[in-house]
Write a protein that holds these residues in place. Structure first.
Motif, PDB file in Angstrom:
ATOM      1  N   ARG A  97       0.830  -1.208   0.000  1.00  0.00           N
ATOM      2  CA  ARG A  97       0.000   0.000   0.000  1.00  0.00           C
ATOM      3  C   ARG A  97       0.860   1.251   0.000  1.00  0.00           C
ATOM      4  NH1 ARG A  97      -4.609  -1.210   4.601  1.00  0.00           N
ATOM      5  NH2 ARG A  97      -5.674  -2.926   3.535  1.00  0.00           N
ATOM      6  N   ARG A  98       1.849   1.261   0.894  1.00  0.00           N
ATOM      7  CA  ARG A  98       2.715   2.434   0.977  1.00  0.00           C
ATOM      8  C   ARG A  98       3.476   2.652  -0.316  1.00  0.00           C
ATOM      9  NH1 ARG A  98       2.763   7.067   3.818  1.00  0.00           N
ATOM     10  NH2 ARG A  98       4.851   7.967   3.814  1.00  0.00           N
ATOM     11  N   MET A  99       3.972   1.568  -0.920  1.00  0.00           N
ATOM     12  CA  MET A  99       4.722   1.680  -2.161  1.00  0.00           C
ATOM     13  C   MET A  99       3.862   2.252  -3.282  1.00  0.00           C
ATOM     14  SD  MET A  99       6.725  -1.367  -4.177  1.00  0.00           S
ATOM     15  CE  MET A  99       7.476  -1.857  -2.620  1.00  0.00           C
ATOM     16  N   GLN A 100       2.640   1.711  -3.423  1.00  0.00           N
ATOM     17  CA  GLN A 100       1.760   2.199  -4.479  1.00  0.00           C
ATOM     18  C   GLN A 100       1.295   3.621  -4.223  1.00  0.00           C
ATOM     19  OE1 GLN A 100      -1.430  -0.495  -5.399  1.00  0.00           O
ATOM     20  NE2 GLN A 100      -0.115  -2.316  -5.347  1.00  0.00           N
ATOM     21  N   LEU A 101       1.050   3.960  -2.943  1.00  0.00           N
ATOM     22  CA  LEU A 101       0.626   5.317  -2.619  1.00  0.00           C
ATOM     23  C   LEU A 101       1.702   6.328  -2.995  1.00  0.00           C
ATOM     24  CD1 LEU A 101      -1.309   7.328  -1.227  1.00  0.00           C
ATOM     25  CD2 LEU A 101      -0.123   6.819   0.910  1.00  0.00           C
ATOM     26  N   VAL A 102       2.944   6.069  -2.599  1.00  0.00           N
ATOM     27  CA  VAL A 102       4.037   7.007  -2.878  1.00  0.00           C
ATOM     28  C   VAL A 102       4.298   7.103  -4.372  1.00  0.00           C
ATOM     29  CG1 VAL A 102       6.500   7.426  -2.526  1.00  0.00           C
ATOM     30  CG2 VAL A 102       5.086   6.680  -0.615  1.00  0.00           C
ATOM     31  N   TRP A 103       4.308   5.965  -5.056  1.00  0.00           N
ATOM     32  CA  TRP A 103       4.614   5.966  -6.486  1.00  0.00           C
ATOM     33  C   TRP A 103       3.558   6.743  -7.277  1.00  0.00           C
ATOM     34  CZ3 TRP A 103       2.390   3.983 -11.000  1.00  0.00           C
ATOM     35  CH2 TRP A 103       3.232   3.959 -12.115  1.00  0.00           C
ATOM     36  N   VAL A 104       2.283   6.444  -7.046  1.00  0.00           N
ATOM     37  CA  VAL A 104       1.213   7.121  -7.790  1.00  0.00           C
ATOM     38  C   VAL A 104       1.152   8.608  -7.421  1.00  0.00           C
ATOM     39  CG1 VAL A 104      -1.283   7.226  -8.142  1.00  0.00           C
ATOM     40  CG2 VAL A 104      -0.122   5.016  -8.062  1.00  0.00           C
ATOM     41  N   ARG A 105       1.341   8.927  -6.134  1.00  0.00           N
ATOM     42  CA  ARG A 105       1.313  10.330  -5.731  1.00  0.00           C
ATOM     43  C   ARG A 105       2.425  11.128  -6.403  1.00  0.00           C
ATOM     44  NH1 ARG A 105       2.519  11.120   0.374  1.00  0.00           N
ATOM     45  NH2 ARG A 105       4.571  10.586  -0.458  1.00  0.00           N
ATOM     46  N   ASN A 106       3.624  10.547  -6.487  1.00  0.00           N
ATOM     47  CA  ASN A 106       4.720  11.244  -7.150  1.00  0.00           C
ATOM     48  C   ASN A 106       4.451  11.439  -8.633  1.00  0.00           C
ATOM     49  OD1 ASN A 106       6.094  11.374  -4.745  1.00  0.00           O
ATOM     50  ND2 ASN A 106       7.359   9.573  -5.151  1.00  0.00           N
ATOM     51  N   VAL A 107       3.855  10.431  -9.271  1.00  0.00           N
ATOM     52  CA  VAL A 107       3.528  10.551 -10.691  1.00  0.00           C
ATOM     53  C   VAL A 107       2.488  11.650 -10.909  1.00  0.00           C
ATOM     54  CG1 VAL A 107       2.453   9.373 -12.648  1.00  0.00           C
ATOM     55  CG2 VAL A 107       4.166   8.194 -11.269  1.00  0.00           C
ATOM     56  N   ILE A 108       1.465  11.686 -10.045  1.00  0.00           N
ATOM     57  CA  ILE A 108       0.412  12.697 -10.188  1.00  0.00           C
ATOM     58  C   ILE A 108       0.989  14.105 -10.082  1.00  0.00           C
ATOM     59  CG2 ILE A 108      -1.641  13.658  -9.073  1.00  0.00           C
ATOM     60  CD1 ILE A 108      -2.409  10.783  -8.309  1.00  0.00           C
ATOM     61  N   TRP A 109       1.814  14.334  -9.067  1.00  0.00           N
ATOM     62  CA  TRP A 109       2.356  15.678  -8.872  1.00  0.00           C
ATOM     63  C   TRP A 109       3.403  16.018  -9.928  1.00  0.00           C
ATOM     64  CZ3 TRP A 109       0.230  19.419  -6.369  1.00  0.00           C
ATOM     65  CH2 TRP A 109      -0.665  19.125  -5.332  1.00  0.00           C
ATOM     66  N   PHE A 110       4.121  15.023 -10.425  1.00  0.00           N
ATOM     67  CA  PHE A 110       5.083  15.305 -11.491  1.00  0.00           C
ATOM     68  C   PHE A 110       4.361  15.752 -12.757  1.00  0.00           C
ATOM     69  CE2 PHE A 110       7.451  13.833 -15.221  1.00  0.00           C
ATOM     70  CZ  PHE A 110       8.639  14.529 -15.041  1.00  0.00           C
ATOM     71  N   VAL A 111       3.282  15.047 -13.106  1.00  0.00           N
ATOM     72  CA  VAL A 111       2.517  15.429 -14.298  1.00  0.00           C
ATOM     73  C   VAL A 111       1.899  16.809 -14.119  1.00  0.00           C
ATOM     74  CG1 VAL A 111       0.519  14.841 -15.720  1.00  0.00           C
ATOM     75  CG2 VAL A 111       2.086  13.040 -14.964  1.00  0.00           C
ATOM     76  N   ALA A 112       1.340  17.066 -12.920  1.00  0.00           N
ATOM     77  CA  ALA A 112       0.716  18.374 -12.682  1.00  0.00           C
ATOM     78  C   ALA A 112       1.755  19.501 -12.770  1.00  0.00           C
ATOM     79  CB  ALA A 112       0.053  18.379 -11.308  1.00  0.00           C
ATOM     80  N   MET A 113       2.925  19.303 -12.167  1.00  0.00           N
ATOM     81  CA  MET A 113       3.953  20.343 -12.229  1.00  0.00           C
ATOM     82  C   MET A 113       4.486  20.515 -13.645  1.00  0.00           C
ATOM     83  SD  MET A 113       4.067  21.632  -9.285  1.00  0.00           S
ATOM     84  CE  MET A 113       5.476  22.689  -9.595  1.00  0.00           C
ATOM     85  N   LEU A 114       4.592  19.423 -14.398  1.00  0.00           N
ATOM     86  CA  LEU A 114       5.043  19.532 -15.784  1.00  0.00           C
ATOM     87  C   LEU A 114       4.075  20.364 -16.620  1.00  0.00           C
ATOM     88  CD1 LEU A 114       7.252  18.554 -17.739  1.00  0.00           C
ATOM     89  CD2 LEU A 114       5.792  16.605 -18.287  1.00  0.00           C
ATOM     90  N   ILE A 115       2.779  20.145 -16.428  1.00  0.00           N
ATOM     91  CA  ILE A 115       1.784  20.930 -17.172  1.00  0.00           C
ATOM     92  C   ILE A 115       1.823  22.390 -16.738  1.00  0.00           C
ATOM     93  CG2 ILE A 115      -0.677  21.204 -17.635  1.00  0.00           C
ATOM     94  CD1 ILE A 115      -0.983  18.193 -17.277  1.00  0.00           C
ATOM     95  N   ILE A 116       1.944  22.630 -15.430  1.00  0.00           N
ATOM     96  CA  ILE A 116       1.988  24.010 -14.938  1.00  0.00           C
ATOM     97  C   ILE A 116       3.201  24.749 -15.499  1.00  0.00           C
ATOM     98  CG2 ILE A 116       2.319  25.410 -12.859  1.00  0.00           C
ATOM     99  CD1 ILE A 116       0.620  23.355 -11.350  1.00  0.00           C
TER     100      ILE A 116
END
Length: 304
Positions: free
Chosen positions: A49-68
């Motif tokens: 759970r922790r692994m998937q939470l951290v991995w997906v959260r980092n991907v989400i914020w990376f994509v959001a920051m890239l678009i911004i």
């Protein structure tokens, strides 16, 4: 002028970018929270759970920051060119000051510790009492958890380059390891030593043991981390064969660690040590010694 008119004057022609940025940040927060709730309902281990939470959260914020960044690319380029020389001069002249401010933002956003936590950092050990823009203040503690009466500070900039250990990351209860050196004369009865230590630890923590186990189980489920159960555990440190060390792990309230450690040590040592002679026995031995020295002991005069 209204607030919106003033903002429009400050950011001319950029309102579309501001709205897109706000929407992207909101969506990133929403998707991250929805993913965390989804993982909480899945029947998988805490580590996964922790692994998937951290991995997906980092991907989400990376994509959001890239678009911004792509949305604001033209504005950022012009602004960066105008401030490049000034920023370079500030970094060269006041590197330590900038690192302290960055360390403060790190401590605020990541929160490796908070007020009241007991931490170990750069040969310092103490309870955090203050965190400001430039430094963190500790009330120093000794190895037994007692206050030494000293106050220590370290610059926040060191947080970026030195490892930190938080001894109280799980709320009201903490796991505390009690180390008791064992003399060589006790090494023949390891089972008896472990039984005495477990009995002493269970007696010292009986008032909150069930509550502590519930606390750690709940913390594991909420943080997606497989934490220890909080049950008392005994092990041996035999890194030095000539000096065995008994390690007793107990769960206890943070402010009572020193008290529990002293109680467990006294009860364990009392159970292992032979009982001292009673007062009556001491008097009898003293009387016999006096009689023998005077040659008038009735027991000695009686025939066999």
């Amino acid at each position: 002028m209204s607030i919106f008119e003033r903002l429009a004057a400050w950011i001319p022609g950029q309102w579309e970018k501001v709205i897109i940025t706000a929407v992207l940040i909101g969506l990133a927060f929403l998707v991250s929270n929805l993913w965390a709730r989804y993982l909480a309902r899945m029947e998988i281990s805490a580590e996964k759970r922790r692994m998937q939470l951290v991995w997906v959260r980092n991907v989400i914020w990376f994509v959001a920051m890239l678009i911004i960044v792509s949305v604001w690319a033209s504005t950022i380029a012009g602004f960066a060119l105008s401030l490049a020389a000034v920023a370079g001069a500030i970094l060269i002249v006041s590197k330590e000051l900038v690192m302290c401010i960055h360390g403060y933002f790190y401590a605020t956003l990541v929160q490796p510790y908070k007020i009241g936590d007991v931490i170990e950092f750069n040969q310092l050990r103490g309870r955090v009492v203050d965190i400001d823009m430039f430094a963190t203040t500790l009330v120093e503690l000794d190895k037994a958890g007692q206050r030494t009466g000293k106050v220590a500070e370290f610059p926040n900039g060191l947080l970026l380059t030195h490892p930190l250990v938080n001894a109280s990351p799980n709320g009201a209860f903490a796991l505390h390891a009690i180390r008791i050196p064992m003399p060589e004369r006790f090494s023949h009865d390891l089972d008896g030593i472990e039984a005495a230590a477990l009995a002493a630890a269970d007696h010292a923590t009986a008032a909150w043991q069930e509550e502590a186990m519930t606390h750690f189980r709940k913390a594991s489920e909420e943080n997606f981390i497989a934490l220890p159960s909080g049950k008392t555990k005994v092990s041996w440190d035999f890194s030095d064969p000539e000096h065995l060390v008994l390690v007793i792990r107990v769960a206890c309230p943070i402010e009572q660690r020193a008290k529990v450690e002293q109680a467990v040590f006294r009860d364990t040592w009392r159970a292992l040590s032979p009982e001292p002679p009673t007062l009556s026995a001491n008097r009898l031995v003293g009387r016999q010694c006096t009689c023998f020295s005077q040659g008038s002991c009735p027991a000695r005069a009686a025939p066999p």
